[in-house]
Design a protein around this motif. Sequence first.
Motif, short mmCIF file in Angstrom:
data_model
loop_
_atom_site.label_atom_id
_atom_site.label_comp_id
_atom_site.label_asym_id
_atom_site.label_seq_id
_atom_site.Cartn_x
_atom_site.Cartn_y
_atom_site.Cartn_z
N THR A 11 16.80 5.07 4.06
CA THR A 11 17.82 3.82 4.08
C THR A 11 16.22 3.08 4.44
O THR A 11 15.74 3.18 5.42
N ASP A 12 16.54 1.71 3.88
CA ASP A 12 15.34 0.85 4.79
C ASP A 12 13.64 1.22 4.33
O ASP A 12 12.97 0.40 4.90
N ILE A 13 13.77 1.58 3.26
CA ILE A 13 12.12 2.19 3.06
C ILE A 13 11.89 1.74 1.61
O ILE A 13 12.95 2.64 0.43
N ALA A 14 11.37 1.38 1.25
CA ALA A 14 10.73 1.20 -0.31
C ALA A 14 9.61 1.51 -0.76
O ALA A 14 8.26 1.91 -0.23
N ILE A 15 9.21 2.29 -2.41
CA ILE A 15 7.72 2.02 -2.74
C ILE A 15 7.96 0.47 -3.28
O ILE A 15 9.11 0.92 -4.64
N GLY A 16 7.24 -0.38 -3.58
CA GLY A 16 6.84 -0.79 -4.57
C GLY A 16 5.30 -1.01 -4.97
O GLY A 16 4.62 -0.70 -4.85
N VAL A 17 4.94 -1.33 -6.64
CA VAL A 17 4.04 -1.90 -7.35
C VAL A 17 3.73 -3.20 -7.14
O VAL A 17 4.56 -3.91 -7.88
N ALA A 18 2.83 -3.64 -7.28
CA ALA A 18 2.25 -4.62 -6.93
C ALA A 18 1.19 -5.61 -7.98
O ALA A 18 0.22 -4.71 -7.72
N LEU A 19 1.50 -6.61 -7.72
CA LEU A 19 0.20 -7.32 -9.32
C LEU A 19 -0.51 -7.71 -8.59
O LEU A 19 -0.38 -8.61 -7.01
N GLU A 20 -1.90 -6.96 -7.90
CA GLU A 20 -2.77 -7.38 -6.36
C GLU A 20 -3.62 -9.25 -7.03
O GLU A 20 -4.22 -9.77 -6.82
N SER A 21 -4.09 -8.83 -8.46
CA SER A 21 -4.74 -10.29 -9.27
C SER A 21 -5.16 -9.53 -11.16
O SER A 21 -4.87 -8.74 -11.04
N GLU A 22 -5.46 -10.93 -11.23
CA GLU A 22 -5.55 -11.37 -12.93
C GLU A 22 -6.22 -11.42 -12.77
O GLU A 22 -6.97 -12.15 -12.30
N ASN A 23 -7.54 -10.21 -13.85
CA ASN A 23 -8.86 -11.79 -14.10
C ASN A 23 -9.23 -11.58 -16.34
O ASN A 23 -8.11 -10.79 -16.90
N ALA A 24 -10.40 -11.51 -16.70
CA ALA A 24 -10.35 -11.71 -18.43
C ALA A 24 -9.93 -10.02 -18.28
O ALA A 24 -9.45 -9.89 -20.22
N GLU A 25 -10.13 -9.28 -17.65
CA GLU A 25 -10.74 -7.84 -17.85
C GLU A 25 -8.97 -6.44 -17.65
O GLU A 25 -9.16 -5.73 -18.32
N GLY A 26 -8.41 -7.37 -16.88
CA GLY A 26 -6.69 -7.28 -16.60
C GLY A 26 -6.33 -7.25 -15.40
O GLY A 26 -6.64 -8.40 -14.88
N LYS A 27 -4.80 -6.94 -15.53
CA LYS A 27 -4.30 -6.76 -14.39
C LYS A 27 -5.00 -5.11 -12.95
O LYS A 27 -5.34 -4.35 -13.29
N ILE A 28 -4.99 -5.93 -12.07
CA ILE A 28 -5.40 -5.30 -10.67
C ILE A 28 -3.95 -5.08 -10.04
O ILE A 28 -3.40 -5.59 -9.58
N TRP A 29 -3.39 -3.13 -9.69
CA TRP A 29 -1.78 -3.09 -9.77
C TRP A 29 -2.17 -1.95 -8.37
O TRP A 29 -3.01 -1.56 -8.11
N TYR A 30 -0.94 -2.02 -7.26
CA TYR A 30 -1.02 -1.06 -5.74
C TYR A 30 -0.21 -0.98 -5.99
O TYR A 30 1.00 -1.28 -5.89
N VAL A 31 -0.08 0.64 -5.28
CA VAL A 31 1.37 1.57 -5.04
C VAL A 31 1.31 0.75 -3.61
O VAL A 31 0.38 1.09 -2.80
N TYR A 32 3.10 0.88 -2.95
CA TYR A 32 2.74 0.27 -1.69
C TYR A 32 4.01 1.44 -0.99
O TYR A 32 4.90 0.75 -1.38
N LEU A 33 3.49 1.46 0.03
CA LEU A 33 4.97 2.29 0.91
C LEU A 33 5.26 0.40 1.74
O LEU A 33 5.02 0.53 2.93
N ILE A 34 6.55 0.58 1.85
CA ILE A 34 7.48 -0.74 3.01
C ILE A 34 8.15 0.14 3.82
O ILE A 34 9.14 0.26 3.38
#
Length: 134
Positions: A11-34
Amino acid sequence: MIKDLPENKVTDIAIGVALESENAEGKIWYVYLINLKNEPIENILITSKGYGEKDGEQVKTSTLRHMFPKLDAASYVIIEPIDEQTFGLTNEYWLSYYTGSDIYDKKFIFLPESIVDMNLIKLPVVNKPGVMIK
């Protein structure tokens, strides 16, 4: 016997995929343990892999393993970067950790095409837009 083992529910543990940044080449994503708990978790092991069908063929990514000694209460850690090309696959994260002397484990599965702009929320603790499984 298996019935004699304690049922340690995550309980009270999550995995998240977050958008870090966007640029002309695309989006940068990271996976987090929360960690949304009021206590730290320790000896954290995470395996990650992707699998599914792409262009009519079965595809599997490499299985990656991650270890973190400790994650404080109400904090997060980056597990890994994730490529947008894998969003069409099933992305699986298997988490094991200790709280005190008790071990917990849970499988978090992001289904194909679940990491899309329409599903973005503000991730707690991380405070970035992303998709989260709790």
